[in-house]
Design an enzyme around this catalytic site. Sequence first.
Site, PDB file in Angstrom:
ATOM      1  N   GLU A  65     -43.692 -32.125  29.132  1.00 35.59           N
ATOM      2  CA  GLU A  65     -43.969 -32.285  27.702  1.00 35.59           C
ATOM      3  C   GLU A  65     -42.814 -33.003  27.021  1.00 35.59           C
ATOM      4  O   GLU A  65     -41.675 -32.941  27.471  1.00 35.59           O
ATOM      5  CB  GLU A  65     -44.134 -30.901  27.040  1.00 35.59           C
ATOM      6  CG  GLU A  65     -45.552 -30.556  26.652  1.00 35.59           C
ATOM      7  CD  GLU A  65     -46.107 -31.360  25.485  1.00 35.59           C
ATOM      8  OE1 GLU A  65     -45.688 -32.507  25.244  1.00 35.59           O
ATOM      9  OE2 GLU A  65     -46.993 -30.820  24.807  1.00 35.59           O
ATOM     10  N   ASP A  66     -43.123 -33.647  25.912  1.00 35.27           N
ATOM     11  CA  ASP A  66     -42.058 -34.250  25.108  1.00 35.27           C
ATOM     12  C   ASP A  66     -41.339 -33.190  24.287  1.00 35.27           C
ATOM     13  O   ASP A  66     -40.122 -33.154  24.226  1.00 35.27           O
ATOM     14  CB  ASP A  66     -42.624 -35.348  24.198  1.00 35.27           C
ATOM     15  CG  ASP A  66     -43.823 -34.891  23.369  1.00 35.27           C
ATOM     16  OD1 ASP A  66     -44.306 -33.753  23.557  1.00 35.27           O
ATOM     17  OD2 ASP A  66     -44.289 -35.673  22.517  1.00 35.27           O
ATOM     18  N   PHE A  80     -38.293 -32.734  11.940  1.00 35.38           N
ATOM     19  CA  PHE A  80     -39.319 -33.603  12.510  1.00 35.38           C
ATOM     20  C   PHE A  80     -38.618 -34.769  13.188  1.00 35.38           C
ATOM     21  O   PHE A  80     -37.732 -35.393  12.615  1.00 35.38           O
ATOM     22  CB  PHE A  80     -40.257 -34.109  11.412  1.00 35.38           C
ATOM     23  CG  PHE A  80     -41.383 -34.932  11.960  1.00 35.38           C
ATOM     24  CD1 PHE A  80     -42.436 -34.337  12.636  1.00 35.38           C
ATOM     25  CD2 PHE A  80     -41.373 -36.318  11.827  1.00 35.38           C
ATOM     26  CE1 PHE A  80     -43.468 -35.103  13.170  1.00 35.38           C
ATOM     27  CE2 PHE A  80     -42.405 -37.086  12.358  1.00 35.38           C
ATOM     28  CZ  PHE A  80     -43.441 -36.475  13.022  1.00 35.38           C
ATOM     29  N   VAL A  81     -38.981 -35.051  14.437  1.00 33.45           N
ATOM     30  CA  VAL A  81     -38.295 -36.104  15.191  1.00 33.45           C
ATOM     31  C   VAL A  81     -39.271 -37.175  15.696  1.00 33.45           C
ATOM     32  O   VAL A  81     -40.461 -36.901  15.907  1.00 33.45           O
ATOM     33  CB  VAL A  81     -37.520 -35.517  16.398  1.00 33.45           C
ATOM     34  CG1 VAL A  81     -36.323 -34.701  15.918  1.00 33.45           C
ATOM     35  CG2 VAL A  81     -38.413 -34.660  17.294  1.00 33.45           C
ATOM     36  N   ARG A 119     -43.092 -44.691  18.617  1.00 37.86           N
ATOM     37  CA  ARG A 119     -42.959 -44.133  19.970  1.00 37.86           C
ATOM     38  C   ARG A 119     -42.032 -44.978  20.823  1.00 37.86           C
ATOM     39  O   ARG A 119     -41.448 -44.493  21.793  1.00 37.86           O
ATOM     40  CB  ARG A 119     -44.326 -44.071  20.663  1.00 37.86           C
ATOM     41  CG  ARG A 119     -45.312 -43.086  20.064  1.00 37.86           C
ATOM     42  CD  ARG A 119     -46.486 -42.905  21.005  1.00 37.86           C
ATOM     43  NE  ARG A 119     -47.636 -42.271  20.385  1.00 37.86           N
ATOM     44  CZ  ARG A 119     -47.801 -40.957  20.271  1.00 37.86           C
ATOM     45  NH1 ARG A 119     -46.892 -40.124  20.711  1.00 37.86           N
ATOM     46  NH2 ARG A 119     -48.895 -40.472  19.706  1.00 37.86           N
ATOM     47  N   ASP A 162     -42.946 -27.243  19.997  1.00 32.54           N
ATOM     48  CA  ASP A 162     -42.681 -26.939  18.585  1.00 32.54           C
ATOM     49  C   ASP A 162     -43.148 -25.507  18.326  1.00 32.54           C
ATOM     50  O   ASP A 162     -42.399 -24.560  18.541  1.00 32.54           O
ATOM     51  CB  ASP A 162     -43.413 -27.985  17.739  1.00 32.54           C
ATOM     52  CG  ASP A 162     -43.182 -27.840  16.246  1.00 32.54           C
ATOM     53  OD1 ASP A 162     -42.562 -26.865  15.822  1.00 32.54           O
ATOM     54  OD2 ASP A 162     -43.623 -28.724  15.488  1.00 32.54           O
TER      55      ASP A 162
HETATM   56  P1  IMP Z   1     -46.841 -27.373  19.327  1.00 29.81           P
HETATM   57  O1  IMP Z   1     -48.217 -27.023  19.788  1.00 29.81           O
HETATM   58  O2  IMP Z   1     -46.626 -26.972  17.889  1.00 29.81           O
HETATM   59  O3  IMP Z   1     -45.741 -26.851  20.214  1.00 29.81           O
HETATM   60  O4  IMP Z   1     -46.754 -28.938  19.261  1.00 29.81           O
HETATM   61  C1  IMP Z   1     -46.625 -29.686  20.368  1.00 29.81           C
HETATM   62  C2  IMP Z   1     -46.972 -31.156  20.153  1.00 29.81           C
HETATM   63  O5  IMP Z   1     -46.850 -31.599  18.800  1.00 29.81           O
HETATM   64  C3  IMP Z   1     -45.986 -31.957  20.933  1.00 29.81           C
HETATM   65  O6  IMP Z   1     -46.464 -32.193  22.217  1.00 29.81           O
HETATM   66  C4  IMP Z   1     -45.846 -33.223  20.119  1.00 29.81           C
HETATM   67  O7  IMP Z   1     -46.771 -34.181  20.576  1.00 29.81           O
HETATM   68  C5  IMP Z   1     -46.160 -32.820  18.716  1.00 29.81           C
HETATM   69  N1  IMP Z   1     -44.920 -32.618  17.929  1.00 29.81           N
HETATM   70  C6  IMP Z   1     -44.304 -31.437  17.697  1.00 29.81           C
HETATM   71  N2  IMP Z   1     -43.183 -31.609  16.973  1.00 29.81           N
HETATM   72  C7  IMP Z   1     -43.090 -32.941  16.768  1.00 29.81           C
HETATM   73  C8  IMP Z   1     -42.112 -33.765  16.095  1.00 29.81           C
HETATM   74  O8  IMP Z   1     -41.088 -33.312  15.532  1.00 29.81           O
HETATM   75  N3  IMP Z   1     -42.349 -35.104  16.105  1.00 29.81           N
HETATM   76  C9  IMP Z   1     -43.437 -35.659  16.713  1.00 29.81           C
HETATM   77  N4  IMP Z   1     -44.364 -34.935  17.348  1.00 29.81           N
HETATM   78  C10 IMP Z   1     -44.197 -33.584  17.382  1.00 29.81           C
HETATM   79 MG    MG Z   2     -46.992 -33.854  23.093  1.00 24.97          MG
END
Ligand code: IMP
Ligand code: MG
Length: 185
Positions: free
Chosen positions: A104-105, A157-158, A170, A108
């Site tokens: 994963e990138d 936010f990144v 990207r 969050d």
């Molecule tokens: P989660 O389900 O809230 O953990 O979100 C995960 C997904 O949201 C990641 O795989 C990212 O693609 C996207 N995401 C979460 N935080 C950021 C951010 O700060 N910038 C850009 N994309 C984000």
């Molecule tokens: Mg992602």
Amino acid sequence: MRRTIKVNGDLFVVMISERRIKARVHQLARALNRDYRGKVPVFIGVLNGSFIFFADLIREISVDCEIDFMKLSSYGDAKISSGNVRMLKELNCPVEGRDIIIVEDIVDSGLSMEYIKSLILKQNPASFRIVTLLYKKDAVKTNLRLDYVGFEIPRDFVIGYGLDYAQRERNLKAIYRLREPAPGG
Ligand code: IMP
Ligand code: MG
């Protein structure tokens, strides 16, 4: 390397340089090569955000491996996680009996990863581990165990290195953070 970037009127500043990312990706790959010696793991990239990290990481992997991708959607164009996860592209590879590594990138809220984990575990893999480049520790709403973490970051936010803002940026080589804290963050 640009220190600041303006996107849709929002100002972003460098958080993690290209050099630091590269060094950390190398370390993560070293750990994976050690831990999976003698196995043939399946690396599964979560699209779209992980594509650059995935490509860099996988080229440092020296054990025999297979790769596949899955695609989820939860954010739309917003900066805050909606928590609504949808599957847009399923896996093509059989999971049963395999050593699965999700790439994963960023984690969050952790809700996307929880969704992926339960989906994979239902298919009886031999093992399941998670690699994430970025981890917003304070934002995580679950007890998810992350096995390999590149960088723990604040709730900013990144963008860049695969991560987008409304599908843009990207392609940035470094990771940038929004200078003003995101609303609610
Ligand atoms: P989660 O389900 O809230 O953990 O979100 C995960 C997904 O949201 C990641 O795989 C990212 O693609 C996207 N995401 C979460 N935080 C950021 C951010 O700060 N910038 C850009 N994309 C984000
Ligand atoms: Mg992602």
